[in-house]
Design a protein around this motif. Sequence first.
Motif, PDB file in Angstrom:
ATOM      1  N   TYR A  98     -11.880 -31.738  -4.178  1.00 36.24           N
ATOM      2  CA  TYR A  98     -11.433 -30.412  -3.734  1.00 36.24           C
ATOM      3  C   TYR A  98      -9.911 -30.352  -3.617  1.00 36.24           C
ATOM      4  CZ  TYR A  98     -16.300 -29.339  -2.536  1.00 36.24           C
ATOM      5  OH  TYR A  98     -17.648 -29.094  -2.588  1.00 36.24           O
ATOM      6  N   GLU A  99      -9.316 -31.406  -3.062  1.00 35.98           N
ATOM      7  CA  GLU A  99      -7.863 -31.422  -2.864  1.00 35.98           C
ATOM      8  C   GLU A  99      -7.118 -31.395  -4.187  1.00 35.98           C
ATOM      9  OE1 GLU A  99      -7.128 -34.852  -0.503  1.00 35.98           O
ATOM     10  OE2 GLU A  99      -7.610 -33.883   1.404  1.00 35.98           O
ATOM     11  N   GLU A 100      -7.603 -32.187  -5.144  1.00 35.50           N
ATOM     12  CA  GLU A 100      -6.926 -32.235  -6.443  1.00 35.50           C
ATOM     13  C   GLU A 100      -7.046 -30.901  -7.165  1.00 35.50           C
ATOM     14  OE1 GLU A 100      -4.433 -33.891  -9.159  1.00 35.50           O
ATOM     15  OE2 GLU A 100      -5.120 -34.845  -7.282  1.00 35.50           O
ATOM     16  N   ALA A 101      -8.227 -30.273  -7.066  1.00 35.60           N
ATOM     17  CA  ALA A 101      -8.416 -28.969  -7.707  1.00 35.60           C
ATOM     18  C   ALA A 101      -7.507 -27.917  -7.076  1.00 35.60           C
ATOM     19  CB  ALA A 101      -9.879 -28.554  -7.596  1.00 35.60           C
ATOM     20  N   ASP A 102      -7.383 -27.940  -5.742  1.00 36.09           N
ATOM     21  CA  ASP A 102      -6.485 -26.993  -5.076  1.00 36.09           C
ATOM     22  C   ASP A 102      -5.037 -27.254  -5.450  1.00 36.09           C
ATOM     23  OD1 ASP A 102      -8.314 -25.406  -3.734  1.00 36.09           O
ATOM     24  OD2 ASP A 102      -8.429 -26.749  -2.002  1.00 36.09           O
ATOM     25  N   ARG A 103      -4.662 -28.538  -5.503  1.00 36.63           N
ATOM     26  CA  ARG A 103      -3.270 -28.885  -5.816  1.00 36.63           C
ATOM     27  C   ARG A 103      -2.892 -28.419  -7.211  1.00 36.63           C
ATOM     28  NH1 ARG A 103      -0.081 -32.869  -7.935  1.00 36.63           N
ATOM     29  NH2 ARG A 103      -1.842 -34.043  -8.788  1.00 36.63           N
ATOM     30  N   ARG A 104      -3.826 -28.487  -8.142  1.00 34.58           N
ATOM     31  CA  ARG A 104      -3.554 -28.116  -9.534  1.00 34.58           C
ATOM     32  C   ARG A 104      -3.950 -26.668  -9.836  1.00 34.58           C
ATOM     33  NH1 ARG A 104      -2.957 -32.109 -13.442  1.00 34.58           N
ATOM     34  NH2 ARG A 104      -2.663 -34.196 -12.573  1.00 34.58           N
ATOM     35  N   SER A 105      -4.507 -25.970  -8.843  1.00 29.80           N
ATOM     36  CA  SER A 105      -5.031 -24.617  -9.078  1.00 29.80           C
ATOM     37  C   SER A 105      -6.004 -24.634 -10.250  1.00 29.80           C
ATOM     38  CB  SER A 105      -3.882 -23.630  -9.343  1.00 29.80           C
ATOM     39  OG  SER A 105      -3.068 -23.506  -8.197  1.00 29.80           O
ATOM     40  N   PHE A 106      -6.911 -25.606 -10.194  1.00 29.44           N
ATOM     41  CA  PHE A 106      -7.926 -25.768 -11.248  1.00 29.44           C
ATOM     42  C   PHE A 106      -9.267 -25.302 -10.691  1.00 29.44           C
ATOM     43  CE2 PHE A 106     -11.167 -28.141 -13.585  1.00 29.44           C
ATOM     44  CZ  PHE A 106     -10.799 -27.862 -14.893  1.00 29.44           C
ATOM     45  N   PRO A 107      -9.798 -24.191 -11.182  1.00 32.56           N
ATOM     46  CA  PRO A 107     -11.010 -23.617 -10.611  1.00 32.56           C
ATOM     47  C   PRO A 107     -12.244 -24.518 -10.743  1.00 32.56           C
ATOM     48  CG  PRO A 107      -9.841 -21.996 -11.939  1.00 32.56           C
ATOM     49  CD  PRO A 107      -9.225 -23.326 -12.223  1.00 32.56           C
ATOM     50  N   VAL A 108     -12.890 -24.776  -9.615  1.00 31.58           N
ATOM     51  CA  VAL A 108     -14.178 -25.466  -9.583  1.00 31.58           C
ATOM     52  C   VAL A 108     -15.189 -24.449  -9.057  1.00 31.58           C
ATOM     53  CG1 VAL A 108     -15.516 -27.358  -8.606  1.00 31.58           C
ATOM     54  CG2 VAL A 108     -13.101 -27.703  -9.182  1.00 31.58           C
ATOM     55  N   LEU A 109     -16.165 -24.099  -9.916  1.00 32.02           N
ATOM     56  CA  LEU A 109     -17.118 -23.045  -9.597  1.00 32.02           C
ATOM     57  C   LEU A 109     -18.512 -23.619  -9.424  1.00 32.02           C
ATOM     58  CD1 LEU A 109     -15.968 -20.543 -12.391  1.00 32.02           C
ATOM     59  CD2 LEU A 109     -14.981 -20.856 -10.104  1.00 32.02           C
ATOM     60  N   LEU A 110     -19.327 -22.930  -8.664  1.00 31.24           N
ATOM     61  CA  LEU A 110     -20.737 -23.293  -8.508  1.00 31.24           C
ATOM     62  C   LEU A 110     -21.572 -22.116  -9.009  1.00 31.24           C
ATOM     63  CD1 LEU A 110     -22.690 -25.469  -7.378  1.00 31.24           C
ATOM     64  CD2 LEU A 110     -22.809 -24.092  -5.292  1.00 31.24           C
ATOM     65  N   THR A 111     -22.505 -22.405  -9.915  1.00 34.70           N
ATOM     66  CA  THR A 111     -23.333 -21.346 -10.490  1.00 34.70           C
ATOM     67  C   THR A 111     -24.642 -21.212  -9.721  1.00 34.70           C
ATOM     68  OG1 THR A 111     -24.465 -22.794 -12.054  1.00 34.70           O
ATOM     69  CG2 THR A 111     -22.363 -21.860 -12.758  1.00 34.70           C
ATOM     70  N   ASN A 112     -25.179 -20.017  -9.786  1.00 35.76           N
ATOM     71  CA  ASN A 112     -26.465 -19.736  -9.146  1.00 35.76           C
ATOM     72  C   ASN A 112     -27.585 -20.438  -9.911  1.00 35.76           C
ATOM     73  OD1 ASN A 112     -28.958 -18.307  -8.431  1.00 35.76           O
ATOM     74  ND2 ASN A 112     -27.581 -16.884  -7.365  1.00 35.76           N
ATOM     75  N   GLN A 113     -28.588 -20.947  -9.162  1.00 38.16           N
ATOM     76  CA  GLN A 113     -29.712 -21.621  -9.823  1.00 38.16           C
ATOM     77  C   GLN A 113     -30.437 -20.709 -10.793  1.00 38.16           C
ATOM     78  OE1 GLN A 113     -32.207 -23.198  -6.663  1.00 38.16           O
ATOM     79  NE2 GLN A 113     -31.245 -25.219  -6.841  1.00 38.16           N
ATOM     80  N   ALA A 114     -30.381 -19.426 -10.528  1.00 35.38           N
ATOM     81  CA  ALA A 114     -31.107 -18.476 -11.378  1.00 35.38           C
ATOM     82  C   ALA A 114     -30.317 -18.067 -12.607  1.00 35.38           C
ATOM     83  CB  ALA A 114     -31.463 -17.240 -10.554  1.00 35.38           C
ATOM     84  N   THR A 115     -29.064 -18.533 -12.711  1.00 35.87           N
ATOM     85  CA  THR A 115     -28.213 -18.122 -13.839  1.00 35.87           C
ATOM     86  C   THR A 115     -28.148 -19.226 -14.892  1.00 35.87           C
ATOM     87  OG1 THR A 115     -26.847 -16.769 -12.361  1.00 35.87           O
ATOM     88  CG2 THR A 115     -25.936 -17.309 -14.533  1.00 35.87           C
ATOM     89  N   PRO A 116     -28.737 -19.008 -16.050  1.00 33.20           N
ATOM     90  CA  PRO A 116     -28.646 -20.031 -17.107  1.00 33.20           C
ATOM     91  C   PRO A 116     -27.233 -20.080 -17.694  1.00 33.20           C
ATOM     92  CG  PRO A 116     -29.746 -18.084 -17.952  1.00 33.20           C
ATOM     93  CD  PRO A 116     -29.535 -17.835 -16.481  1.00 33.20           C
ATOM     94  N   PHE A 117     -26.865 -21.259 -18.157  1.00 30.99           N
ATOM     95  CA  PHE A 117     -25.549 -21.405 -18.785  1.00 30.99           C
ATOM     96  C   PHE A 117     -25.406 -20.483 -19.993  1.00 30.99           C
ATOM     97  CE2 PHE A 117     -24.767 -26.027 -17.212  1.00 30.99           C
ATOM     98  CZ  PHE A 117     -24.443 -25.523 -15.959  1.00 30.99           C
ATOM     99  N   ALA A 118     -26.527 -20.218 -20.679  1.00 31.55           N
ATOM    100  CA  ALA A 118     -26.467 -19.355 -21.861  1.00 31.55           C
ATOM    101  C   ALA A 118     -25.951 -17.969 -21.502  1.00 31.55           C
ATOM    102  CB  ALA A 118     -27.851 -19.253 -22.498  1.00 31.55           C
TER     103      ALA A 118
END
Length: 470
Positions: A98-118
């Motif tokens: 989390y710290e490295e992502a915040d420091r680099r402003s690199f988005p880390v997202l969590l997808t909904n279980q009901a949402t397919p990657f497709a």
Amino acid sequence: MEQQVLTVRDLVTAQSLGMKVLSGAGGLDRQVLWAHSCELSDPDRWLGPHELLMTVGLCVPHSAVEQRNFIVKLDEAGLSGVALGDHNSLPPLTRELYEEADRRSFPVLLTNQATPFAAIGRTVAAATATTQTMQVLKLSKLYQLSTYARTDPLRMMNDLQALLRAGLSVFDVQTGLTIVEGAPLEFMPTSVRERTYALPGDSDSRLMISEYPGEEVSSFLLIHVLQVIDVALSQLLRSLRRRSERSTQMLASIFEGRSPDGLGSILGPSGTSSGYQFVAVALEDSEKVARAASIKSLSVLAGPGSSSFFILMPEQSRNDVRNLLHGLDVRAGVSSTYLDLRDAKAAADEAAKIFSSGGTNGLWTDFTGVPVSLLTRSRKEASAIVQQVLGRLAGTDPKITVLRETLFAFLANDRRWNETAAALGIHRQTLSYRLTRIKEITGRDIASSADLSAFWLAFQAWPSFSDRSD
């Protein structure tokens, strides 16, 4: 930019996708040109700029240190962010991630279980259809520019830079020297992003891309850019190798006493008319030095000897060679200046001696003083040195001849008394008497380092002086 494109923020705010931000919210305005699922251990290798990584966590490492490095690699590869599937295969995320992502402003997202990657992929594809069309048009233009690949690689590099809005240069891995590069781009900021890639056909050369922030070259185009530049450089690199091979062959011919054809094509029209010097470097540096000399198209010959690697440089190339070796951090010994290529072997020997005795304090050791071997000089100069050093001992009187031959035998036997007496068939006392007479006639003492050096020079020059029938 050419037009508005999809961003990470657009994906997060799309209610139908059910995505939320875990970290790196400062990078929500990053562009997204493509979304791709990858579960390999090195997804940064397979995805590129402006692409969103989608994973159920199989590629996410477990330890805190590895998770931090995971974010670093994805960001340095230019990815838009990473979308993590809410799945039991996803390892616990650490504070370090989390710290490295915040420091680099690199988005880390969590997808909904009901949402397919497709669904995410189709959303990105639909939103960026216009951008993808522009990429295809750029690709078409890129291959039009490739027509200059073999005939004018520099022009092609400049045109590619204008097309991609990115700086391009190809450098040699072994020497660090630039082989070819486009002209400097205007208004390039100091915070430019630089990436390097190996050329497909030449592992010794790498392409460096310098990009405007937010305008990175897409991985779609990058594959084709590498291919086109590889084709352009293949001919140039072959020319460099041929030049290096010709240089080595010509130097070998000169060492054998032959004058090679086409010498002016490498040494230039003036050649060695105003003199030349030899430079000796360590054999282990030979490949690097030879390649560097070819890349810089220096007007020199370069090739191996028995104990050193040699460069024959005309006087006009001296500064170029010195600057090159200094940049390579290569130590060198340099001979005095010579005029006749028939003296090349002796000149190389002189450079090798300077190199072997030069120590390690300086990278460039010049010869100082009188040349070690006057056989490399004109007979006029050799005659002047012999007469100056030996005086009456250069005469033809039989008694004088005996004394001179005694001196030369003493020098040839490295001042060893017993070996010298045995070679002359005389007693040590006779040898002592003769050396005393030599001192009286010449005014020089073999016990003096300066006088001994002068005697040695006269000894070396004597063959040229005595062979006056030429």
